[in-house]
Design a protein around this motif. Structure first.
Motif, PDB file in Angstrom:
ATOM      1  N   ILE A   1       1.020  -1.308   0.093  1.00 18.03           N
ATOM      2  CA  ILE A   1      -0.091  -0.011   0.244  1.00 18.03           C
ATOM      3  C   ILE A   1       0.927   1.168   0.306  1.00 18.03           C
ATOM      4  CG2 ILE A   1      -1.375   1.358   1.030  1.00 18.03           C
ATOM      5  CD1 ILE A   1      -2.549  -0.924   2.673  1.00 18.03           C
ATOM      6  N   ASP A   2       0.399   1.734  -0.954  1.00 14.67           N
ATOM      7  CA  ASP A   2       1.208   3.753  -0.682  1.00 14.67           C
ATOM      8  C   ASP A   2       0.610   4.233   0.253  1.00 14.67           C
ATOM      9  OD1 ASP A   2       2.048   5.934  -1.208  1.00 14.67           O
ATOM     10  OD2 ASP A   2       2.328   6.186  -3.164  1.00 14.67           O
ATOM     11  N   ALA A   3       0.789   4.497   1.623  1.00 11.63           N
ATOM     12  CA  ALA A   3      -0.048   5.506   2.472  1.00 11.63           C
ATOM     13  C   ALA A   3       0.555   6.851   2.183  1.00 11.63           C
ATOM     14  CB  ALA A   3       0.676   4.583   3.647  1.00 11.63           C
ATOM     15  N   SER A   4       1.236   7.329   1.520  1.00 19.07           N
ATOM     16  CA  SER A   4       1.448   8.578   1.590  1.00 19.07           C
ATOM     17  C   SER A   4       0.432  10.151   1.766  1.00 19.07           C
ATOM     18  CB  SER A   4       2.459   8.967   0.157  1.00 19.07           C
ATOM     19  OG  SER A   4       3.272   7.560  -0.006  1.00 19.07           O
ATOM     20  N   SER A   5      -0.171   9.441   1.158  1.00 15.52           N
ATOM     21  CA  SER A   5      -1.806  10.394   1.355  1.00 15.52           C
ATOM     22  C   SER A   5      -2.134  10.559   2.996  1.00 15.52           C
ATOM     23  CB  SER A   5      -2.579  10.612  -0.086  1.00 15.52           C
ATOM     24  OG  SER A   5      -2.870   9.247  -0.011  1.00 15.52           O
ATOM     25  N   TRP A   6      -1.678   9.299   3.621  1.00 18.18           N
ATOM     26  CA  TRP A   6      -2.866   8.997   4.660  1.00 18.18           C
ATOM     27  C   TRP A   6      -2.430  10.246   5.788  1.00 18.18           C
ATOM     28  CZ3 TRP A   6      -3.136   3.471   5.947  1.00 18.18           C
ATOM     29  CH2 TRP A   6      -3.326   2.670   5.513  1.00 18.18           C
ATOM     30  N   GLN A   7      -3.648  10.319   6.893  1.00 13.42           N
ATOM     31  CA  GLN A   7      -3.093  11.617   7.635  1.00 13.42           C
ATOM     32  C   GLN A   7      -2.010  11.446   8.057  1.00 13.42           C
ATOM     33  OE1 GLN A   7      -6.104  11.800  10.780  1.00 13.42           O
ATOM     34  NE2 GLN A   7      -5.159  13.529  11.600  1.00 13.42           N
ATOM     35  N   VAL A   8      -1.404  10.313   8.586  1.00 13.61           N
ATOM     36  CA  VAL A   8      -0.250   9.750   9.697  1.00 13.61           C
ATOM     37  C   VAL A   8       0.801  11.457   9.283  1.00 13.61           C
ATOM     38  CG1 VAL A   8       0.304   7.778   9.283  1.00 13.61           C
ATOM     39  CG2 VAL A   8       0.449   8.947  11.261  1.00 13.61           C
ATOM     40  N   TRP A   9       0.531  10.506   7.443  1.00  9.76           N
ATOM     41  CA  TRP A   9       2.030  10.919   7.076  1.00  9.76           C
ATOM     42  C   TRP A   9       1.819  11.861   5.576  1.00  9.76           C
ATOM     43  CZ3 TRP A   9       6.129   7.998   8.566  1.00  9.76           C
ATOM     44  CH2 TRP A   9       5.485   6.731   9.309  1.00  9.76           C
ATOM     45  N   HIS A  10       0.901  12.101   5.775  1.00 13.90           N
ATOM     46  CA  HIS A  10       0.957  13.584   4.624  1.00 13.90           C
ATOM     47  C   HIS A  10       1.570  14.698   5.128  1.00 13.90           C
ATOM     48  CE1 HIS A  10      -2.782  14.937   6.861  1.00 13.90           C
ATOM     49  NE2 HIS A  10      -2.516  16.405   5.752  1.00 13.90           N
ATOM     50  N   GLU A  11       0.997  14.849   6.294  1.00 10.54           N
ATOM     51  CA  GLU A  11       2.474  16.154   5.996  1.00 10.54           C
ATOM     52  C   GLU A  11       4.132  16.416   5.597  1.00 10.54           C
ATOM     53  OE1 GLU A  11       1.355  17.592  10.131  1.00 10.54           O
ATOM     54  OE2 GLU A  11      -0.695  18.294   9.591  1.00 10.54           O
ATOM     55  N   LEU A  12       4.623  14.835   5.923  1.00 10.42           N
ATOM     56  CA  LEU A  12       5.638  14.782   5.798  1.00 10.42           C
ATOM     57  C   LEU A  12       6.133  14.782   4.358  1.00 10.42           C
ATOM     58  CD1 LEU A  12       7.193  12.104   8.530  1.00 10.42           C
ATOM     59  CD2 LEU A  12       7.454  14.416   8.356  1.00 10.42           C
ATOM     60  N   ILE A  13       5.476  13.942   3.712  1.00 13.27           N
ATOM     61  CA  ILE A  13       5.874  14.457   1.864  1.00 13.27           C
ATOM     62  C   ILE A  13       6.254  15.453   1.859  1.00 13.27           C
ATOM     63  CG2 ILE A  13       4.998  13.450  -0.225  1.00 13.27           C
ATOM     64  CD1 ILE A  13       5.210  11.245   1.757  1.00 13.27           C
ATOM     65  N   GLY A  14       7.745  15.639   1.323  1.00 13.42           N
ATOM     66  CA  GLY A  14       8.598  16.569   0.820  1.00 13.42           C
ATOM     67  C   GLY A  14       9.383  17.427   1.530  1.00 13.42           C
ATOM     68  N   GLN A  15       9.081  17.168   2.962  1.00 17.19           N
ATOM     69  CA  GLN A  15       9.656  17.160   3.649  1.00 17.19           C
ATOM     70  C   GLN A  15      10.938  16.489   3.601  1.00 17.19           C
ATOM     71  OE1 GLN A  15       8.427  20.458   5.061  1.00 17.19           O
ATOM     72  NE2 GLN A  15       7.321  20.230   3.799  1.00 17.19           N
ATOM     73  N   GLU A  16      12.477  17.465   4.055  1.00 21.86           N
ATOM     74  CA  GLU A  16      13.800  17.325   4.963  1.00 21.86           C
ATOM     75  C   GLU A  16      12.879  16.474   6.068  1.00 21.86           C
ATOM     76  OE1 GLU A  16      16.641  16.944   3.153  1.00 21.86           O
ATOM     77  OE2 GLU A  16      16.422  18.407   1.910  1.00 21.86           O
ATOM     78  N   ILE A  17      13.481  14.937   5.879  1.00 20.68           N
ATOM     79  CA  ILE A  17      13.009  14.376   7.701  1.00 20.68           C
ATOM     80  C   ILE A  17      14.289  13.697   8.625  1.00 20.68           C
ATOM     81  CG2 ILE A  17      10.216  13.851   7.053  1.00 20.68           C
ATOM     82  CD1 ILE A  17      11.609  11.158   6.662  1.00 20.68           C
TER      83      ILE A  17
END
Length: 143
Positions: free
Chosen positions: A72-88
């Motif tokens: 499953i691609d969970a990138s758009s899920w609530q728990v993850w979407h704020e981290l996508i495209g960010q330096e982590i």
């Protein structure tokens, strides 16, 4: 490293339990996830047995050598979407590696080794909020 996407590699039972969880701030799986970065680099995250039994670990290859039953691609899920495209960055919050914080400048996701609040489990707990570690209290009564 800028996060590109989050992929869950699951057992079929995990897939069934995750139905309807895209809007959840926390959930649990028995297998592993990987984070893929814009450079193409991947890191896998799961429960593991070092430095202590049932803790969180990460490495560039799978923990489970068998192919996943579901992906499953969970990138758009609530728990993850704020981290996508960010330096982590990754940082353990304790010496026993029970909680790993995946952190950007504005958001965090926490990976922990617990099942329904019981620590030391062969389960990967994923949450927006920092899990609390409850230490066993002494059975002695203080008067």
């Amino acid at each position: 490293m800028k996060l590109k996407r989050v992929i869950y590699e699951l057992f079929e039972i995990d897939f069934c339990s995750l139905c309807g969880q895209a809007d959840s701030a926390e959930h649990e799986i028995d297998r592993e996830i990987y984070l893929e970065f814009e450079t193409g680099e991947k890191f896998y995250f799961s429960w593991c047995n070092e430095p202590e039994q049932y803790c969180i670990g990460f490495k560039p290859e799978r923990f489970n050598k068998n192919e996943p039953e579901c992906v499953i691609d969970a990138s758009s899920w609530q728990v993850w979407h704020e981290l996508i495209g960010q330096e982590i960055s990754f940082m353990f919050t304790d010496e026993s590696h029970q909680i790993l914080e995946l952190k950007s400048l504005s958001s965090s996701v926490y990976l922990s080794s617990q099942e329904r609040g019981s620590w030391g489990a062969d389960v990967l707990h994923i949450s927006k909020g920092l899990p609390l570690i409850i230490h066993k209290q002494s059975s002695q009564t203080v008067k």
